[in-house]
Design an enzyme around this catalytic site. Structure first.
Site, PDB file in Angstrom:
ATOM      1  N   CYS A  76      42.646  43.592  44.784  1.00  0.00           N
ATOM      2  CA  CYS A  76      41.933  42.793  43.781  1.00  0.00           C
ATOM      3  C   CYS A  76      42.692  41.507  43.469  1.00  0.00           C
ATOM      4  CB  CYS A  76      41.801  43.564  42.460  1.00  0.00           C
ATOM      5  SG  CYS A  76      40.986  45.166  42.559  1.00  0.00           S
TER       6      CYS A  76
ATOM      7  N   CYS B  50      41.035  40.688  37.877  1.00  0.00           N
ATOM      8  CA  CYS B  50      39.920  41.631  37.996  1.00  0.00           C
ATOM      9  C   CYS B  50      39.718  42.386  36.682  1.00  0.00           C
ATOM     10  CB  CYS B  50      40.181  42.614  39.133  1.00  0.00           C
ATOM     11  SG  CYS B  50      38.793  43.732  39.465  1.00  0.00           S
TER      12      CYS B  50
ATOM     13  N   CYS C  29      37.934  44.423  46.746  1.00  0.00           N
ATOM     14  CA  CYS C  29      37.187  44.908  45.583  1.00  0.00           C
ATOM     15  C   CYS C  29      35.807  44.262  45.545  1.00  0.00           C
ATOM     16  CB  CYS C  29      37.970  44.573  44.315  1.00  0.00           C
ATOM     17  SG  CYS C  29      37.099  44.940  42.785  1.00  0.00           S
TER      18      CYS C  29
ATOM     19  N   CYS D 292      35.653  41.930  41.826  1.00  0.00           N
ATOM     20  CA  CYS D 292      36.257  40.593  41.711  1.00  0.00           C
ATOM     21  C   CYS D 292      36.172  39.777  42.994  1.00  0.00           C
ATOM     22  CB  CYS D 292      37.707  40.705  41.245  1.00  0.00           C
ATOM     23  SG  CYS D 292      38.829  41.486  42.441  1.00  0.00           S
TER      24      CYS D 292
END
Length: 355
Positions: A37, A41, A68, A71
């Site tokens: 991420c 995030c 992810c 994000c």
């Protein structure tokens, strides 16, 4: 010249506070989920012991983490070009797919335009990104107890068995064809930044490369043609020696290598490679600087070509050559490895000087 990443405790504090100042400069991989991420995030924050920080998305992918979906770290900062967004979305919908250039064309996109767009944004092509996503899928299956499938091997998964199978195909000769030939021996060496293949005879090291290097197949073919030798798995003394010396190098104990080398190259290439070995660890040189050092200041482009043709990574330190402005330029093992090596050597040189 290089962004100096803060220590992991600072980055973890930035993760907890969602500090936007680090957005794009560092990423977090969560070991318990296999996801990476942005530090900003909004997902639930992981425990400190379950995270690993990286400088680039490429490093995250190489480590087996998947991006992810909340994000979207692969999109970077700012709005991506529409074709980039389209292909990244397609890849996330089918990360196990074996993408080909024909698939890109079938989507009505120009393959060369796609290649340039991805290189600008990520430092790698879309097909390279897709391959890394397949690696992540393979790692997940292995972790759950599945066997290594042929498609995973073809993707370049760097487990011991996958590596051996891929290199066996690369080296080419079936056992029956080895009889009567002079032998070269090949084996892999595990390093903190991925496995390397070493090829040597009983007297000298001929090749030391990361398996992902695109020129590796042509380097092996060139070596076989020049020596008339067959290549098989096994150990020779130079491989044992370079493995020990690489261990000391990655431990930060020394940047000196004494293994005897015998790379295949022209007289000019060997002159450049000798010049590269005179660049101290912790120092970055330019192509023009190397050209001047070998007494041929007008041969800047030829030096660049010789630098790219180097078949013995790290020991012949082509990673120490950067652009005039300090940009990292190219590296056959991947720019993330070049950056890692330069930073490792900078720290090592400082530590050794203080002893």
């Amino acid at each position: 010249m290089l962004f100096q990443r803060p220590d992991d405790d600072t980055l973890y504090d930035a993760l907890i506070t969602r500090d936007a100042g680090y957005d794009g400069f560092a990423y977090v991989g969560v070991r318990t989920t296999g996801i990476f991420c942005r530090l900003t995030c909004t997902a639930r924050k992981p425990r400190r012991e379950n995270v690993q920080f990286f400088d680039t998305t490429v490093e995250c992918l190489h480590a087996g983490f998947r991006p992810c979906l909340r994000c979207r770290p692969m999109m970077g900062s700012g709005e991506p070009e529409p074709l980039v967004a389209t292909l990244v979305d397609a890849l996330e919908r089918a990360p196990e797919r074996r993408w080909l250039e024909a698939d890109i064309i079938a989507m009505g996109l120009d393959a060369s335009t796609v290649r340039r767009a991805f290189k600008r944004r990520f430092g790698m092509s879309f097909l390279e990104m897709a391959r890394l996503r397949r690696l992540g899928q393979a790692a997940e299956r292995l972790a759950s107890g599945d066997s290594v499938l042929e498609t995973q091997v073809e993707a370049g998964f760097d487990s011991g068995s996958g590596f051996r199978a891929a290199v066996t195909r690369l080296l080419g000769d079936a056992p029956a064809k080895l009889r009567g030939k002079t032998m070269l021996w090949a084996d892999w060496i595990e390093t903190p930044i991925g496995p390397m293949i070493a090829i040597a005879d009983q007297h000298a090291l001929h090749i030391l490369e990361f398996l992902e290097r695109k020129a590796l197949a042509s380097e092996v073919a060139k070596l076989r043609a020049a020596t008339g030798s067959a290549i098989a798995f096994g150990r020779a003394a130079p491989i044992d020696q370079i493995e020990a010396e690489l261990g000391a190098y990655f431990a930060g104990d020394t940047a000196e290598f004494t293994t005897r080398l015998s790379p295949q190259g022209t007289a000019f290439e060997r002159q450049v490679w000798n010049g590269l070995r005179r660049i101290p660890a912790g120092v970055a040189a330019t192509y023009s600087g190397v050209a001047a050092e070998i007494g041929n200041p007008a041969a800047v482009r030829a030096v660049g070509r010789a630098n790219g043709a180097n078949p013995i990574a790290i020991v012949i330190p082509c990673h120490r050559v950067v652009g005039v402005g300090g940009d990292l330029t190219g590296y056959g093992g991947g720019l993330w490895r070049k950056r890692w090596l330069l930073e490792h050597e900078r720290r090592m040189a400082g530590a050794l000087a203080s002893r």
